[in-house]
Design a protein around this motif. Sequence first.
Motif, PDB file in Angstrom:
ATOM      1  N   MET A  46      53.195  29.233 102.843  1.00 44.18           N
ATOM      2  CA  MET A  46      52.802  28.310 101.774  1.00 44.18           C
ATOM      3  C   MET A  46      53.017  28.943 100.392  1.00 44.18           C
ATOM      4  N   ILE A  47      52.746  30.247 100.290  1.00 41.86           N
ATOM      5  CA  ILE A  47      52.965  30.958  99.028  1.00 41.86           C
ATOM      6  C   ILE A  47      54.445  30.893  98.647  1.00 41.86           C
ATOM      7  N   GLN A  48      55.331  31.028  99.636  1.00 43.10           N
ATOM      8  CA  GLN A  48      56.767  30.986  99.361  1.00 43.10           C
ATOM      9  C   GLN A  48      57.237  29.597  98.924  1.00 43.10           C
ATOM     10  N   ARG A  49      56.482  28.567  99.230  1.00 43.20           N
ATOM     11  CA  ARG A  49      56.804  27.229  98.727  1.00 43.20           C
ATOM     12  C   ARG A  49      56.440  27.092  97.243  1.00 43.20           C
ATOM     13  N   ILE A  50      55.541  27.977  96.775  1.00 44.08           N
ATOM     14  CA  ILE A  50      55.058  27.909  95.397  1.00 44.08           C
ATOM     15  C   ILE A  50      55.783  28.917  94.502  1.00 44.08           C
ATOM     16  N   LEU A  51      55.852  30.180  94.954  1.00 48.80           N
ATOM     17  CA  LEU A  51      56.456  31.246  94.145  1.00 48.80           C
ATOM     18  C   LEU A  51      57.951  31.373  94.404  1.00 48.80           C
ATOM     19  N   PRO A  52      58.718  31.787  93.394  1.00 49.69           N
ATOM     20  CA  PRO A  52      60.139  32.035  93.613  1.00 49.69           C
ATOM     21  C   PRO A  52      60.417  33.410  94.245  1.00 49.69           C
ATOM     22  N   HIS A  53      59.427  34.276  94.340  1.00 48.41           N
ATOM     23  CA  HIS A  53      59.601  35.638  94.849  1.00 48.41           C
ATOM     24  C   HIS A  53      59.914  35.649  96.344  1.00 48.41           C
ATOM     25  N   ARG A  54      60.750  36.605  96.745  1.00 49.04           N
ATOM     26  CA  ARG A  54      61.111  36.809  98.145  1.00 49.04           C
ATOM     27  C   ARG A  54      61.174  38.304  98.415  1.00 49.04           C
ATOM     28  N   PHE A  55      61.336  38.673  99.696  1.00 57.78           N
ATOM     29  CA  PHE A  55      61.480  40.075 100.065  1.00 57.78           C
ATOM     30  C   PHE A  55      62.613  40.688  99.262  1.00 57.78           C
ATOM     31  N   PRO A  56      62.429  41.857  98.720  1.00 52.81           N
ATOM     32  CA  PRO A  56      61.309  42.767  98.907  1.00 52.81           C
ATOM     33  C   PRO A  56      60.226  42.632  97.840  1.00 52.81           C
ATOM     34  N   PHE A  57      60.272  41.564  97.047  1.00 54.38           N
ATOM     35  CA  PHE A  57      59.370  41.500  95.902  1.00 54.38           C
ATOM     36  C   PHE A  57      58.200  40.547  96.048  1.00 54.38           C
ATOM     37  N   LEU A  58      58.068  39.859  97.172  1.00 53.11           N
ATOM     38  CA  LEU A  58      56.862  39.061  97.394  1.00 53.11           C
ATOM     39  C   LEU A  58      55.787  40.018  97.889  1.00 53.11           C
ATOM     40  N   LEU A  59      54.738  40.198  97.100  1.00 50.55           N
ATOM     41  CA  LEU A  59      53.743  41.244  97.361  1.00 50.55           C
ATOM     42  C   LEU A  59      52.372  40.707  97.739  1.00 50.55           C
ATOM     43  N   VAL A  60      52.296  39.439  98.140  1.00 53.12           N
ATOM     44  CA  VAL A  60      51.012  38.830  98.479  1.00 53.12           C
ATOM     45  C   VAL A  60      51.129  38.170  99.850  1.00 53.12           C
ATOM     46  N   ASP A  61      50.143  38.433 100.706  1.00 58.87           N
ATOM     47  CA  ASP A  61      50.156  37.879 102.059  1.00 58.87           C
ATOM     48  C   ASP A  61      49.349  36.595 102.191  1.00 58.87           C
ATOM     49  N   ARG A  62      48.296  36.447 101.408  1.00 61.26           N
ATOM     50  CA  ARG A  62      47.408  35.288 101.510  1.00 61.26           C
ATOM     51  C   ARG A  62      46.718  35.084 100.168  1.00 61.26           C
ATOM     52  N   VAL A  63      46.495  33.816  99.804  1.00 63.32           N
ATOM     53  CA  VAL A  63      45.782  33.494  98.562  1.00 63.32           C
ATOM     54  C   VAL A  63      44.806  32.361  98.842  1.00 63.32           C
ATOM     55  N   THR A  64      43.574  32.539  98.389  1.00 62.41           N
ATOM     56  CA  THR A  64      42.564  31.488  98.464  1.00 62.41           C
ATOM     57  C   THR A  64      42.247  31.063  97.038  1.00 62.41           C
ATOM     58  N   ILE A  65      42.350  29.759  96.782  1.00 62.86           N
ATOM     59  CA  ILE A  65      42.156  29.222  95.432  1.00 62.86           C
ATOM     60  C   ILE A  65      40.913  28.335  95.411  1.00 62.86           C
ATOM     61  N   GLU A  66      40.056  28.576  94.431  1.00 64.25           N
ATOM     62  CA  GLU A  66      38.896  27.728  94.166  1.00 64.25           C
ATOM     63  C   GLU A  66      38.851  27.480  92.674  1.00 64.25           C
ATOM     64  N   GLU A  67      39.159  26.253  92.285  1.00 64.88           N
ATOM     65  CA  GLU A  67      39.243  25.871  90.880  1.00 64.88           C
ATOM     66  C   GLU A  67      40.191  26.803  90.146  1.00 64.88           C
ATOM     67  N   MET A  68      39.741  27.525  89.139  1.00 67.43           N
ATOM     68  CA  MET A  68      40.637  28.393  88.370  1.00 67.43           C
ATOM     69  C   MET A  68      40.374  29.868  88.659  1.00 67.43           C
ATOM     70  N   THR A  69      40.031  30.146  89.914  1.00 73.00           N
ATOM     71  CA  THR A  69      39.856  31.501  90.420  1.00 73.00           C
ATOM     72  C   THR A  69      40.645  31.607  91.715  1.00 73.00           C
ATOM     73  N   ALA A  70      41.263  32.751  91.936  1.00 74.52           N
ATOM     74  CA  ALA A  70      41.997  32.964  93.182  1.00 74.52           C
ATOM     75  C   ALA A  70      41.709  34.369  93.698  1.00 74.52           C
ATOM     76  N   VAL A  71      41.718  34.486  95.022  1.00 71.82           N
ATOM     77  CA  VAL A  71      41.590  35.783  95.674  1.00 71.82           C
ATOM     78  C   VAL A  71      42.807  35.947  96.571  1.00 71.82           C
ATOM     79  N   GLY A  72      43.534  37.042  96.355  1.00 68.42           N
ATOM     80  CA  GLY A  72      44.728  37.313  97.140  1.00 68.42           C
ATOM     81  C   GLY A  72      44.560  38.564  97.977  1.00 68.42           C
ATOM     82  N   ILE A  73      45.311  38.600  99.075  1.00 69.91           N
ATOM     83  CA  ILE A  73      45.286  39.751  99.970  1.00 69.91           C
ATOM     84  C   ILE A  73      46.697  40.306 100.108  1.00 69.91           C
ATOM     85  N   LYS A  74      46.795  41.624  99.996  1.00 71.48           N
ATOM     86  CA  LYS A  74      48.032  42.354 100.268  1.00 71.48           C
ATOM     87  C   LYS A  74      47.688  43.432 101.280  1.00 71.48           C
ATOM     88  N   ASN A  75      48.222  43.299 102.492  1.00 74.07           N
ATOM     89  CA  ASN A  75      48.041  44.323 103.513  1.00 74.07           C
ATOM     90  C   ASN A  75      49.132  45.372 103.319  1.00 74.07           C
TER      91      ASN A  75
END
Length: 146
Positions: free
Chosen positions: A7-36
Amino acid sequence: MDLDSRMIQRILPHRFPFLLVDRVTIEEMTAVGIKNVTINEWFFQGHFPGLPTMPGVLIIEAMAQVGATMMMNLDEYHDCVPYFTTIDRVKIRKPVVPGDQLIIKVELLKIRKRMGKLNCVAKVNESIVAEGEIGFSLVEKKEEEI
């Protein structure tokens, strides 16, 4: 809203090797992202052999990608490309190494037209590893880029 890597790849133009986020949770104007962070990351080949450490600039980029995912998920910014405009008061506090899970919290401080500022904090195990403010611009894609 919980977004996985597809889903992130549908939003961001970034791809390997430069996509650095695995998951994002959005609540209003706050987001929490995970990078393993794994030993298989491309940047560990040279940073540093025998002492693998995630480059600080890539931690900052990961923070920006979480913010960009949040902003570009809004209907009015779907057809935009995110760009850095400023990086302020950034501090890299601790090294990030293979096996760490980077938890990135981003809050929108302000937005005016297509320019804004985010407050970003990256943690590993509840310990702050990086923080700062990132300014951004959301530039409308040209028709041939859509």
